[in-house]
Design a protein around this motif. Structure first.
Motif, PDB file in Angstrom:
ATOM      1  N   GLY A 173       6.302  -0.091  -2.120  1.00  0.00           N
ATOM      2  CA  GLY A 173       5.608   0.749  -1.486  1.00  0.00           C
ATOM      3  C   GLY A 173       5.702  -0.312   0.331  1.00  0.00           C
ATOM      4  O   GLY A 173       5.979  -0.629   0.474  1.00  0.00           O
ATOM      5  N   ALA A 174       4.419   0.316   1.031  1.00  0.00           N
ATOM      6  CA  ALA A 174       4.317  -0.591   1.758  1.00  0.00           C
ATOM      7  C   ALA A 174       3.978  -1.937   2.482  1.00  0.00           C
ATOM      8  O   ALA A 174       2.935  -1.822   2.245  1.00  0.00           O
ATOM      9  N   ILE A 175       5.015  -2.980   3.374  1.00  0.00           N
ATOM     10  CA  ILE A 175       4.133  -4.016   3.906  1.00  0.00           C
ATOM     11  C   ILE A 175       3.037  -4.445   3.973  1.00  0.00           C
ATOM     12  O   ILE A 175       3.476  -4.295   5.512  1.00  0.00           O
ATOM     13  N   VAL A 176       1.632  -5.133   4.460  1.00  0.00           N
ATOM     14  CA  VAL A 176       0.730  -4.920   5.456  1.00  0.00           C
ATOM     15  C   VAL A 176       0.411  -6.356   4.875  1.00  0.00           C
ATOM     16  O   VAL A 176      -0.140  -7.026   3.951  1.00  0.00           O
ATOM     17  N   VAL A 177      -0.289  -6.817   6.787  1.00  0.00           N
ATOM     18  CA  VAL A 177      -1.256  -7.887   5.918  1.00  0.00           C
ATOM     19  C   VAL A 177      -2.628  -7.683   6.744  1.00  0.00           C
ATOM     20  O   VAL A 177      -2.760  -6.759   7.659  1.00  0.00           O
ATOM     21  N   LYS A 178      -3.425  -8.319   5.836  1.00  0.00           N
ATOM     22  CA  LYS A 178      -5.120  -7.967   6.111  1.00  0.00           C
ATOM     23  C   LYS A 178      -5.074  -8.721   7.874  1.00  0.00           C
ATOM     24  O   LYS A 178      -4.728  -9.987   7.429  1.00  0.00           O
ATOM     25  N   LEU A 179      -5.717  -7.879   8.847  1.00  0.00           N
ATOM     26  CA  LEU A 179      -6.356  -8.734   9.884  1.00  0.00           C
ATOM     27  C   LEU A 179      -7.196  -9.257   9.279  1.00  0.00           C
ATOM     28  O   LEU A 179      -8.527  -9.217   8.600  1.00  0.00           O
ATOM     29  N   PRO A 180      -7.852  -9.702  10.902  1.00  0.00           N
ATOM     30  CA  PRO A 180      -7.107 -10.731  11.800  1.00  0.00           C
ATOM     31  C   PRO A 180      -5.703 -11.821  11.205  1.00  0.00           C
ATOM     32  O   PRO A 180      -5.496 -11.844  10.437  1.00  0.00           O
ATOM     33  N   LEU A 181      -4.998 -11.745  12.085  1.00  0.00           N
ATOM     34  CA  LEU A 181      -3.701 -12.376  11.581  1.00  0.00           C
ATOM     35  C   LEU A 181      -4.191 -13.515  12.014  1.00  0.00           C
ATOM     36  O   LEU A 181      -4.470 -14.020  13.397  1.00  0.00           O
TER      37      LEU A 181
ATOM     38  N   ASP B 204       8.157  -3.475   6.752  1.00  0.00           N
ATOM     39  CA  ASP B 204       8.694  -3.728   5.379  1.00  0.00           C
ATOM     40  C   ASP B 204       8.128  -3.073   4.496  1.00  0.00           C
ATOM     41  O   ASP B 204       7.262  -3.303   4.747  1.00  0.00           O
ATOM     42  N   ALA B 205       9.487  -2.889   3.609  1.00  0.00           N
ATOM     43  CA  ALA B 205       8.912  -2.500   2.248  1.00  0.00           C
ATOM     44  C   ALA B 205       9.035  -3.337   0.956  1.00  0.00           C
ATOM     45  O   ALA B 205      10.062  -4.127   1.195  1.00  0.00           O
ATOM     46  N   GLY B 206       8.506  -3.747  -0.138  1.00  0.00           N
ATOM     47  CA  GLY B 206       8.689  -3.768  -1.575  1.00  0.00           C
ATOM     48  C   GLY B 206       7.584  -4.252  -1.926  1.00  0.00           C
ATOM     49  O   GLY B 206       6.711  -3.085  -1.772  1.00  0.00           O
ATOM     50  N   TYR B 207       7.509  -5.131  -3.282  1.00  0.00           N
ATOM     51  CA  TYR B 207       6.175  -4.974  -3.645  1.00  0.00           C
ATOM     52  C   TYR B 207       5.675  -6.826  -4.038  1.00  0.00           C
ATOM     53  O   TYR B 207       6.763  -7.890  -3.779  1.00  0.00           O
ATOM     54  N   LEU B 208       4.588  -7.061  -4.854  1.00  0.00           N
ATOM     55  CA  LEU B 208       4.224  -7.989  -5.693  1.00  0.00           C
ATOM     56  C   LEU B 208       4.072  -8.187  -6.711  1.00  0.00           C
ATOM     57  O   LEU B 208       3.867  -7.036  -7.437  1.00  0.00           O
ATOM     58  N   ASP B 209       4.812  -9.006  -7.409  1.00  0.00           N
ATOM     59  CA  ASP B 209       5.007  -9.073  -9.068  1.00  0.00           C
ATOM     60  C   ASP B 209       3.988  -9.666  -9.370  1.00  0.00           C
ATOM     61  O   ASP B 209       2.623  -9.804  -8.760  1.00  0.00           O
TER      62      ASP B 209
ATOM     63  N   GLN C 226      -4.271   0.332  -2.295  1.00  0.00           N
ATOM     64  CA  GLN C 226      -3.606  -0.994  -2.955  1.00  0.00           C
ATOM     65  C   GLN C 226      -2.427  -0.203  -3.893  1.00  0.00           C
ATOM     66  O   GLN C 226      -3.269   0.398  -4.674  1.00  0.00           O
ATOM     67  N   VAL C 227      -1.106  -0.586  -3.876  1.00  0.00           N
ATOM     68  CA  VAL C 227      -0.511   0.092  -5.344  1.00  0.00           C
ATOM     69  C   VAL C 227      -0.326  -1.257  -6.615  1.00  0.00           C
ATOM     70  O   VAL C 227      -0.339  -2.583  -5.981  1.00  0.00           O
ATOM     71  N   PRO C 228      -0.134  -0.564  -7.713  1.00  0.00           N
ATOM     72  CA  PRO C 228      -0.193  -1.440  -8.559  1.00  0.00           C
ATOM     73  C   PRO C 228       0.583  -2.647  -8.686  1.00  0.00           C
ATOM     74  O   PRO C 228       1.565  -2.456  -7.901  1.00  0.00           O
ATOM     75  N   ALA C 229       0.653  -4.017  -9.011  1.00  0.00           N
ATOM     76  CA  ALA C 229       1.185  -4.978  -8.893  1.00  0.00           C
ATOM     77  C   ALA C 229       3.141  -4.495  -9.642  1.00  0.00           C
ATOM     78  O   ALA C 229       3.009  -3.725 -10.378  1.00  0.00           O
TER      79      ALA C 229
ATOM     80  N   VAL D 173       0.802  -1.251  -0.136  1.00  0.00           N
ATOM     81  CA  VAL D 173       0.128  -0.383   0.124  1.00  0.00           C
ATOM     82  C   VAL D 173       1.321   1.490   0.043  1.00  0.00           C
ATOM     83  O   VAL D 173       1.968   1.020   0.320  1.00  0.00           O
ATOM     84  N   ASP D 174       0.003   2.218  -0.958  1.00  0.00           N
ATOM     85  CA  ASP D 174       0.928   3.730   0.043  1.00  0.00           C
ATOM     86  C   ASP D 174       0.875   4.525   0.675  1.00  0.00           C
ATOM     87  O   ASP D 174      -0.039   3.875   1.854  1.00  0.00           O
TER      88      ASP D 174
END
Ligand code: COA
Ligand code: AMP
Length: 634
Positions: free
Chosen positions: A442-450, A481-486, A435-438, A429-430
């Motif tokens: 951006g910032a890596i997040v995980v949808k709740l609940p974990l 963590d920052a990174g991307y999804l392809d 959400q940012v495109p593939a 996400v930004d």
């Protein structure tokens, strides 16, 4: 074509509670849950509410009852303690752990009490952890490479009734006496534990303080074995302190039920390991990898686990890992990329592998820091086996993204830890949480609940938990963590978004180091940045501005500072380089431009920040970095 991974991920997505209810069938429960997921206090979630179990029962007793009593459970291999090897079967482990539980009982430790474990890589450390779990006490293991001050902080936060320790640890070429660190920490802390039990090792015995300290062997001999105590699935099993953005570490809490389910599930589905096989995580019990994959997960799964007290190189040579794998028949090895960089440096062709029989060895797993494609490809070449990078954190306790070997391996993309593990909805996400495109970072997040196994909160600090992880992106867990999804959903973890650095796979806070430097009487201000290092991935570099009127030599002050970080945080910080600068580069609002300095130090492209207060300072910094070996070093 749908893969087994797609089916598992799809099943989880379609009905997460049904998925985790099914996974929970792999665990022995004394009472089943009322609800798989309790969301009453969202965003604080609880898994398996109403259920009762016991972690030690699932790790040890259930296997003895099921006929695995004579099977190896713990294989100790210590090149540094004089090539000692010792095997504990599940039955022997059960008897040791029950006795250690009784020893804790005799010290007055009861369910819910905290016990700090400050011990090296010996089987007794696992016995200590499992004994706490057996009687429902909450353990907090502190890594041996930390200084007394770090131990004191943890004592004050966890308020342990007792501390279990040892007379020493062993590093190549030196014995590390633990007792002075333990005594120093108790002297510094406001909370005083009632009792300490010390395992005396022959390389260095410790003097015991009458009335407070007990000898491990004597206390064990006098103890009456303790039975399993049922605990709620939601009761804490342990607290593991990890670096936060300040010098005050975060007490990551792990519950009993969710942890059991997630770790048990991971052994087959992620690591593709079967009960009865030997699993080796070459880490330290003081880190999360050690908690999860030296101690708990292999034992939950009825596997033998290897406790290796040594290094990848120098104990005695870069063939040490191959020797251990072959001697103990390990099916998988899990370590940090830095270990492989160390081996590669000393045995670039992997020539020593040929001396060993690795026929039982199937897969190498890497985590703890970014696996640079070079090292990963080198490991693939010399091992001729799958090398799997997977991504996780102390907070998650088990992998967030992986190439799930038990669900059918995906093609490896070098630099990626492959795909989200079932249970995790990973998004990039930004700043507005969109959400940012593939392909976009951006910032890596995980949808709740974990999922189960992840931290339900921080120790007695729900507010800090929410503020640190859940507030910035509502509805999501911030991984920092920052990174991307392809376009294929592969995850690429590129860097941290905070001041955490990864030194030889060890997680450290540069903020914590800055707090130490600032306390020096001659230092006006400072910055610590993580710079690239060929062996350790990153190492800290300190830049300090001295107070006006200071007349002592800069070299002498820097030496003080290096000593202070070693003395207050520990040798594991690897803080060796410090330089004096006239000024630090800042934005007009006064924020130190650490990121720009790091890019300069690493020889990366950088641009002049628009908000910089005085651009000339960056020229001065570049000059100073050049004098201490940057840029280009690394
Ligand atoms: N107790 C006391 N001191 C310790 C320690 C412990 N448990 N662990 C490390 N240290 C000390 C080391 O002796 C060293 O001291 P020194 O400054 O006097 O030399 C210092 O802390 C730095 O240790 P480390 O960063 O581990 O560097 P190293 O040069 O000793 O070893 C590697 C480098 C790559 C061989 C080593 O880091 C390694 O084996 N890493 C494997 C990865 C790993 O275990 N990661 C954990 C997370 S998965
Ligand atoms: P720790 O809590 O010590 O396990 O450290 C967690 C941090 O290590 C993560 O937030 C990442 O920054 C880093 N990390 C762990 N595994 C990986 C990986 N496979 N690739 C890149 N970074 C990783």
């Amino acid at each position: 074509m749908s893969t087994r991974y797609d089916e598992a991920y799809g099943a989880w997505r379609a009905d997460p509670e049904a998925f985790w209810a099914e996974a929970a069938e792999g665990v022995d429960w004394f009472r089943r849950w009322d609800r798989v997921l309790d969301a009453d206090r969202a965003p604080l979630y609880r898994w398996y509410a109403g259920a009762e179990t016991n972690t030690c029962h699932n790790a040890v007793d259930r296997h003895v009852a099921a006929g695995r009593g004579d099977q190896p459970a713990v294989i100790y291999d210590s090149p540094v303690a004089g090539n000692i090897k010792r095997v504990l079967t599940f039955a022997q482990l059960q008897s040791e752990v029950a006795r250690a539980g009784g020893m804790l009982r005799a010290l007055g430790v009861a369910k819910g009490d905290r016990v700090i474990i400050y011990m090296p890589m010996v089987p007794e450390t696992l016995v200590a952890m499992l004994a706490c779990a057996r009687i429902g006490a909450i353990h907090s293991v502190v890594f041996g490479g930390f200084a007394a001050n770090e131990l004191a902080t943890r004592i004050d936060d966890a308020k342990p009734k007792a501390i279990l320790s040892a007379s020493c640890g062993i590093e190549p070429g030196r014995v590390v006496p633990y007792k002075p660190l333990l005594d120093g920490a108790i002297e510094m802390s406001s909370h005083k534990p009632e009792k300490c039990v010390v395992l005396q090792r022959e390389m260095e015995t410790a003097e015991l303080i009458p009335g407070r300290d007990l000898d491990w062997d004597e206390a064990m001999a006098a103890a009456t074995p303790a039975d399993i105590v049922p605990v709620a699935a939601t009761d804490p099993l342990y607290i593991l302190y990890t670096s936060g953005t300040t010098g005050i570490p975060k007490g990551v809490v792990r519950d009993n039920g969710g942890h059991l389910v997630a770790l048990k599930w991971s052994m087959k589905n992620i690591y593709d390991i079967d009960p009865g096989e030997t699993y080796w995580a070459a880490s330290d019990v003081g880190w999360v990898v050690g908690h999860s994959y030296i101690v708990y997960a292999p034992l939950f799964h009825g596997c033998a686990t290897i406790v290796y007290e040594g290094k990848p190189v120098g104990t005695p040579d870069p063939g040490a890992f191959w020797r251990v794998i072959s001697e103990h028949g390990a099916a998988a090895l899990f370590t940090a990329p830095t270990a492989f960089r160390a081996i590669k440096k000393e045995d670039p062709e992997g020539a020593l592998i040929g001396n060993y029989d690795l026929s039982k060895f199937r897969t190498l797993f890497l985590a703890g820091e970014r696996a640079d494609p070079d090292t990963l490809q080198w490991a693939e070449r010399i091992l001729d086996r799958p090398v799997i990078d997977h991504w996780w954190q102390t907070e998650s306790g088990w992998p967030i993204a992986a190439n799930c070997m038990g669900l059918g391996q995906f093609p490896v993309k070098h630099g990626s830890s492959t795909k989200a593990v079932p249970g995790y909805d990973i998004q990039v996400v930004d700043e507005q949480a969109k959400q940012v495109p593939a392909g976009e970072t951006g910032a890596i997040v995980v949808k709740l609940p974990l999922p189960p196994g992840c931290l339900p909160t921080l120790w007695q600090a729900d507010d800090r938990y929410v503020e640190s992880y859940l507030e910035e992106f509502p509805g999501y867990y911030k991984t920092a963590d920052a990174g991307y999804l392809d376009e294929d959903g592969y995850v690429f973890i590129m860097s941290r978004t905070d001041d955490i650095i990864n030194v030889a796979g060890h997680r450290l806070s540069t903020g914590g180091m800055e707090e130490v430097l600032s306390a020096h009487p001659d230092v006006a201000e400072c910055a610590v940045i993580g710079v690239a290092d060929q062996l350790k991935g990153q190492v800290p570099l300190g830049l300090v501005v001295l107070k006006s009127g200071v007349t002592r030599g800069e070299g002498e002050i820097c030496q003080d500072l290096v000593g202070m970080v070693r003395g207050q945080i520990g040798p594991v910080a690897s803080f060796r380089t410090c330089a004096v600068v006239a000024r630090l580069p800042k934005t007009r609002s006064g924020k130190i431009l650490r990121g720009t300095m790091r890019r300069i130090a690493d020889g990366e492209e950088w641009s002049m920040p628009a908000t910089i207060d005085d651009p000339v300072i960056l020229d001065e910094i570049t000059g100073t970095l050049g004098e201490v070996g940057y840029p280009g070093k690394g």
